[in-house]
Write a protein that holds these residues in place. Structure first.
Motif, PDB file in Angstrom:
ATOM      1  N   SER A  95       1.058  -1.129   0.056  1.00  0.00           N
ATOM      2  CA  SER A  95       0.120  -0.020  -0.082  1.00  0.00           C
ATOM      3  C   SER A  95       0.781   1.367  -0.093  1.00  0.00           C
ATOM      4  CB  SER A  95      -0.974  -0.120   1.317  1.00  0.00           C
ATOM      5  OG  SER A  95      -0.101   0.278   2.330  1.00  0.00           O
ATOM      6  N   GLN A  96       0.353   2.388  -0.211  1.00  0.00           N
ATOM      7  CA  GLN A  96       1.086   3.639  -0.257  1.00  0.00           C
ATOM      8  C   GLN A  96       1.687   3.711   1.103  1.00  0.00           C
ATOM      9  OE1 GLN A  96      -1.602   6.720  -1.650  1.00  0.00           O
ATOM     10  NE2 GLN A  96      -0.938   6.319  -3.880  1.00  0.00           N
ATOM     11  N   GLU A  97       0.934   3.513   2.238  1.00  0.00           N
ATOM     12  CA  GLU A  97       1.180   3.707   3.561  1.00  0.00           C
ATOM     13  C   GLU A  97       2.295   2.757   3.968  1.00  0.00           C
ATOM     14  OE1 GLU A  97      -1.136   2.782   7.577  1.00  0.00           O
ATOM     15  OE2 GLU A  97      -1.886   4.638   6.420  1.00  0.00           O
ATOM     16  N   ALA A  98       2.370   1.658   3.483  1.00  0.00           N
ATOM     17  CA  ALA A  98       3.447   0.696   3.760  1.00  0.00           C
ATOM     18  C   ALA A  98       4.782   0.924   3.008  1.00  0.00           C
ATOM     19  CB  ALA A  98       3.129  -0.942   3.225  1.00  0.00           C
ATOM     20  N   LEU A  99       4.735   1.470   1.741  1.00  0.00           N
ATOM     21  CA  LEU A  99       5.801   1.929   1.116  1.00  0.00           C
ATOM     22  C   LEU A  99       6.258   3.194   2.009  1.00  0.00           C
ATOM     23  CD1 LEU A  99       7.812   2.083  -1.221  1.00  0.00           C
ATOM     24  CD2 LEU A  99       6.218   3.273  -2.528  1.00  0.00           C
ATOM     25  N   ALA A 100       5.677   4.011   2.330  1.00  0.00           N
ATOM     26  CA  ALA A 100       6.159   5.169   2.978  1.00  0.00           C
ATOM     27  C   ALA A 100       6.692   4.420   4.511  1.00  0.00           C
ATOM     28  CB  ALA A 100       5.016   6.094   3.572  1.00  0.00           C
ATOM     29  N   ALA A 101       6.315   3.497   5.189  1.00  0.00           N
ATOM     30  CA  ALA A 101       6.964   3.103   6.338  1.00  0.00           C
ATOM     31  C   ALA A 101       8.219   2.621   5.786  1.00  0.00           C
ATOM     32  CB  ALA A 101       6.202   2.164   6.858  1.00  0.00           C
ATOM     33  N   LEU A 102       8.239   1.853   4.767  1.00  0.00           N
ATOM     34  CA  LEU A 102       9.746   1.133   4.194  1.00  0.00           C
ATOM     35  C   LEU A 102      10.734   2.243   4.060  1.00  0.00           C
ATOM     36  CD1 LEU A 102       8.499  -1.741   2.229  1.00  0.00           C
ATOM     37  CD2 LEU A 102       9.392  -2.032   4.283  1.00  0.00           C
ATOM     38  N   LEU A 103      10.182   3.236   3.422  1.00  0.00           N
ATOM     39  CA  LEU A 103      11.060   4.454   3.161  1.00  0.00           C
ATOM     40  C   LEU A 103      11.509   5.067   4.355  1.00  0.00           C
ATOM     41  CD1 LEU A 103       9.205   5.711   0.075  1.00  0.00           C
ATOM     42  CD2 LEU A 103      11.520   4.833   0.042  1.00  0.00           C
ATOM     43  N   GLN A 104      10.696   5.336   5.271  1.00  0.00           N
ATOM     44  CA  GLN A 104      11.084   5.735   6.718  1.00  0.00           C
ATOM     45  C   GLN A 104      12.222   4.947   7.486  1.00  0.00           C
ATOM     46  OE1 GLN A 104       7.245   6.316   8.889  1.00  0.00           O
ATOM     47  NE2 GLN A 104       6.855   7.826   7.275  1.00  0.00           N
TER      48      GLN A 104
ATOM     49  N   GLU B 181      14.568   3.136   5.981  1.00  0.00           N
ATOM     50  CA  GLU B 181      15.555   3.586   5.291  1.00  0.00           C
ATOM     51  C   GLU B 181      16.290   4.731   5.627  1.00  0.00           C
ATOM     52  OE1 GLU B 181      17.503   1.385   3.468  1.00  0.00           O
ATOM     53  OE2 GLU B 181      16.080  -0.304   3.956  1.00  0.00           O
ATOM     54  N   GLY B 182      15.538   5.855   6.019  1.00  0.00           N
ATOM     55  CA  GLY B 182      15.880   7.083   6.444  1.00  0.00           C
ATOM     56  C   GLY B 182      15.290   8.300   5.693  1.00  0.00           C
ATOM     57  N   LEU B 183      14.247   7.941   4.847  1.00  0.00           N
ATOM     58  CA  LEU B 183      13.602   9.099   3.954  1.00  0.00           C
ATOM     59  C   LEU B 183      12.539   9.234   4.770  1.00  0.00           C
ATOM     60  CD1 LEU B 183      13.598  10.811   1.731  1.00  0.00           C
ATOM     61  CD2 LEU B 183      12.473   8.908   0.373  1.00  0.00           C
ATOM     62  N   ASN B 184      12.090  10.556   5.245  1.00  0.00           N
ATOM     63  CA  ASN B 184      10.929  11.029   5.959  1.00  0.00           C
ATOM     64  C   ASN B 184       9.787  11.438   4.780  1.00  0.00           C
ATOM     65  OD1 ASN B 184       9.251  11.766   7.597  1.00  0.00           O
ATOM     66  ND2 ASN B 184      10.244  13.700   8.131  1.00  0.00           N
TER      67      ASN B 184
ATOM     68  N   TYR C 160      16.467   6.046  -2.414  1.00  0.00           N
ATOM     69  CA  TYR C 160      15.816   5.401  -1.430  1.00  0.00           C
ATOM     70  C   TYR C 160      14.534   4.520  -1.979  1.00  0.00           C
ATOM     71  CZ  TYR C 160      17.532   8.321   2.237  1.00  0.00           C
ATOM     72  OH  TYR C 160      18.583   8.931   3.071  1.00  0.00           O
ATOM     73  N   PHE C 161      14.013   4.987  -2.990  1.00  0.00           N
ATOM     74  CA  PHE C 161      13.025   4.247  -3.837  1.00  0.00           C
ATOM     75  C   PHE C 161      13.679   2.890  -4.521  1.00  0.00           C
ATOM     76  CE2 PHE C 161      10.622   7.988  -3.558  1.00  0.00           C
ATOM     77  CZ  PHE C 161       9.397   7.576  -3.009  1.00  0.00           C
ATOM     78  N   ALA C 162      14.957   3.072  -4.989  1.00  0.00           N
ATOM     79  CA  ALA C 162      15.438   2.134  -5.891  1.00  0.00           C
ATOM     80  C   ALA C 162      16.091   1.079  -4.635  1.00  0.00           C
ATOM     81  CB  ALA C 162      16.803   2.784  -6.515  1.00  0.00           C
ATOM     82  N   GLU C 163      16.427   1.434  -3.459  1.00  0.00           N
ATOM     83  CA  GLU C 163      16.866   0.453  -2.493  1.00  0.00           C
ATOM     84  C   GLU C 163      15.811  -0.294  -1.997  1.00  0.00           C
ATOM     85  OE1 GLU C 163      19.268   2.424   0.696  1.00  0.00           O
ATOM     86  OE2 GLU C 163      20.507   3.257  -0.780  1.00  0.00           O
TER      87      GLU C 163
END
Length: 82
Positions: free
Chosen positions: A27-36, A38-41, A64-67
């Motif tokens: 989900s968009q929320e799950a992706l945001a959590a994964l990026l967070q 990794e260190g991207l707010n 960050y997205f690529a990782e």
């Protein structure tokens, strides 16, 4: 700063990011959590705006997205010309 749009979009990576997210089952929320993690707010709203082309994606954010998606940054920049 003036934002230039092409085909009414502020970025070309949002379409690919959405495709990768859906293929991964996030989900968009799950992706945001994964990026967070990794260190991207970013939050779900930012993901939504990126995918719709309403938000610019900074070059450092692409890494960050690529990782998270385990793809090279160049894959996020691929698009088909109309």
């Amino acid at each position: 700063m003036k934002i230039h749009r092409q085909n009414n979009r502020c970025n070309i990576s949002g379409i690919k990011i959405k495709e990768l997210r859906l293929n991964a089952g996030y989900s968009q929320e799950a992706l945001a959590a994964l990026l967070q993690l990794e260190g991207l707010n970013v939050n779900q709203k930012a993901i939504s705006r990126i995918e719709s082309g309403d938000r610019v994606v900074a070059d450092f954010e692409l890494q960050y997205f690529a990782e998270v998606f385990h793809v090279p940054v160049t894959e996020l920049l691929m698009f088909e010309k109309n």
